[in-house]
Design a protein around this motif. Structure first.
Motif, short mmCIF file in Angstrom:
data_model
loop_
_atom_site.label_atom_id
_atom_site.label_comp_id
_atom_site.label_asym_id
_atom_site.label_seq_id
_atom_site.Cartn_x
_atom_site.Cartn_y
_atom_site.Cartn_z
N PRO A 146 5.88 -8.66 -1.32
CA PRO A 146 6.25 -7.31 -1.39
C PRO A 146 7.50 -6.52 -0.84
CG PRO A 146 4.31 -7.54 0.15
CD PRO A 146 4.76 -8.71 -0.26
N TYR A 147 7.96 -5.60 -1.34
CA TYR A 147 9.07 -4.91 -0.51
C TYR A 147 9.10 -3.49 -1.19
CZ TYR A 147 13.07 -5.68 -3.97
OH TYR A 147 13.57 -5.52 -5.02
N ILE A 148 9.86 -2.56 -0.55
CA ILE A 148 10.21 -1.35 -0.80
C ILE A 148 11.74 -1.37 -1.03
CG2 ILE A 148 10.24 1.15 -0.69
CD1 ILE A 148 7.88 0.24 1.49
N LYS A 149 12.26 -1.03 -2.22
CA LYS A 149 13.69 -1.20 -2.50
C LYS A 149 14.43 -0.16 -1.58
CE LYS A 149 13.30 -2.91 -7.02
NZ LYS A 149 13.78 -2.68 -8.55
N SER A 150 15.57 -0.34 -1.10
CA SER A 150 16.29 0.68 -0.54
C SER A 150 16.55 1.94 -0.98
CB SER A 150 17.74 -0.16 -0.09
OG SER A 150 17.65 -1.13 0.64
N ALA A 151 16.89 1.90 -2.30
CA ALA A 151 16.98 3.17 -2.98
C ALA A 151 15.80 4.11 -3.01
CB ALA A 151 17.45 2.76 -4.46
N LEU B 8 13.73 4.52 -0.44
CA LEU B 8 13.51 5.07 0.91
C LEU B 8 13.48 6.40 1.18
CD1 LEU B 8 14.79 2.03 3.20
CD2 LEU B 8 12.09 2.55 2.47
N THR B 9 14.29 7.02 0.19
CA THR B 9 14.57 8.72 0.26
C THR B 9 13.34 9.20 -0.24
OG1 THR B 9 15.70 8.61 -1.81
CG2 THR B 9 16.99 8.36 0.22
N ALA B 10 12.42 8.77 -0.83
CA ALA B 10 11.23 9.53 -1.68
C ALA B 10 10.34 9.78 -0.37
CB ALA B 10 10.70 8.60 -2.53
N LYS B 11 9.94 11.22 -0.74
CA LYS B 11 9.04 11.72 0.36
C LYS B 11 7.61 10.95 0.55
CE LYS B 11 10.70 16.59 0.13
NZ LYS B 11 10.33 17.97 -0.11
N GLN B 12 6.97 10.56 -0.50
CA GLN B 12 5.93 10.02 -0.36
C GLN B 12 6.16 8.56 0.32
OE1 GLN B 12 7.52 10.57 -3.42
NE2 GLN B 12 6.73 9.67 -4.98
N VAL B 13 7.08 7.89 0.10
CA VAL B 13 7.45 6.55 0.77
C VAL B 13 7.57 7.03 2.26
CG1 VAL B 13 9.14 4.80 1.20
CG2 VAL B 13 8.33 5.67 -1.22
N MET B 14 8.37 7.93 2.73
CA MET B 14 8.75 8.18 4.15
C MET B 14 7.34 8.80 4.65
SD MET B 14 12.16 8.06 4.88
CE MET B 14 11.41 6.17 4.43
N GLY B 15 6.55 9.57 4.04
CA GLY B 15 5.43 10.03 4.58
C GLY B 15 4.35 8.84 4.83
N ALA B 16 4.55 7.86 4.11
CA ALA B 16 3.57 6.70 4.31
C ALA B 16 3.79 5.59 5.49
CB ALA B 16 3.60 5.74 3.02
N ARG C 196 0.80 -1.12 0.13
CA ARG C 196 0.13 -0.19 0.03
C ARG C 196 0.99 1.23 -0.06
NH1 ARG C 196 -3.89 -1.73 4.88
NH2 ARG C 196 -4.13 -3.83 4.51
N ILE C 197 2.29 1.08 0.27
CA ILE C 197 2.98 2.18 0.15
C ILE C 197 3.50 2.69 -1.28
CG2 ILE C 197 5.29 3.13 1.08
CD1 ILE C 197 4.84 1.30 3.66
N PRO C 198 3.71 3.91 -1.43
CA PRO C 198 3.95 4.25 -2.78
C PRO C 198 5.27 3.58 -3.22
CG PRO C 198 3.14 5.88 -1.72
CD PRO C 198 3.16 5.02 -0.74
#
Length: 290
Positions: free
Chosen positions: A204-209, A211-219, A158-160
């Protein structure tokens, strides 16, 4: 979350001396008297904290263990038994203990026996100790089993910018000599049988690279359970912790082998991941509202 009344507070301590000598048949204690007292105290303190949601509760409880020594292998022993140890943690036992305490409170329960039941439910397939292979060794298995029972939910997809990968989980059977319990042919067969269900396992996973995206951090939310995915063949997750939000962004609250204790890592999560080349990304799990 309602605060514990004075009468309930008194009841905890009136009951505690009577039950310290009572144990469930399959509990292996590190220090029964200390651990039962600590569980009771933590349940009272965390309930009185009055968290508005499970994430707040998990973050609060997790921080109560800062400074607790790191120790690996505390669950090993024959026969397989529910091990309770609040004085030493590895990364998984830390997250399980915190989650079990939060689950106990979310269910409106308040005794160390209730905590023991919550911990057994989280740690073992079908919520019951039934030999070494019944323990949820792979974190994907832990997520699947506890999601099925309505205890946790994975929100990674569910995270961008989330992605997915496929891996066959067979690290344990391919590295049999690293697990003393697998010298037993029945335990080895049980692990092999469990691994069959995780051939070409998609998660599912969120790639390390990313994680700096604002929409990822905000979620991401404080109190999220964070599982760190790995490049290691046959393995899905190599480390777990709890997310906390500091002034410079998300950090990992975890039982650190490097620091030798439970800490809020000094590195922001993005930097922690960048300096760990064997890590590929994160998965995000939350305790369900009960």
């Amino acid at each position: 979350m309602k605060k514990v009344s004075t009468l309930l507070y008194i009841a905890f301590f009136m009951v505690a001396p009577l039950v310290h000598g009572a144990t469930h048949d399959n509990i292996r204690w590190h220090n029964e008297a200390a651990d039962t007292t600590n569980i009771t105290n933590l349940l009272i303190k965390a309930t009185n904290f009055g968290a508005s949601n499970p994430n707040e509760l998990i973050e609060f409880i997790g921080k109560e263990f800062i400074g607790t020594p790191y120790k690996g292998g505390t669950l090993e022993g024959k026969p397989e038994a529910l091990t309770i140890n609040l004085e030493e943690f590895d990364c998984t036992t830390f997250v399980e203990t915190v989650t079990a305490l939060a689950l106990t409170i979310e269910e409106g329960k308040n005794s160390w026996q209730d905590f023991a039941n919550s911990l057994e439910t989280l740690r073992y397939r079908q919520g019951e100790v039934n030999g070494y292979a019944s323990r949820l060794h792979y974190f994907s298995d832990w997520i699947v089993s506890n999601t099925h029972r309505g205890i946790v939910k994975e929100v990674t997809d569910r995270i961008p910018q989330s992605d997915s990968q496929i891996k066959t989980l067979d690290f344990m059977s391919r590295n049999r000599s690293a697990y003393p319990a697998l010298a037993d042919s029945a335990d080895y067969a049980g692990i092999k049988n469990m691994e069959v269900g995780f051939r070409s396992h998609r998660f599912p996973y969120i790639k390390s690279a990313r994680l700096t995206a604002k929409q990822v951090m905000g979620a991401l939310k404080a109190g999220d359970i964070i599982a760190l995915t790995t490049k290691t063949n046959g393995l899905d997750v190599s480390h777990v912790g709890i997310l906390v939000i500091e002034k410079d962004g998300p950090h990992l609250l975890h039982a650190s082998s490097k620091e030798g204790k439970v800490v809020i890592d000094k590195l922001p999560l993005t930097e922690y991941m960048r300096k760990s080349p064997n890590l590929t990304g994160i998965r995000v799990i939350r305790l369900q509202d009960q």
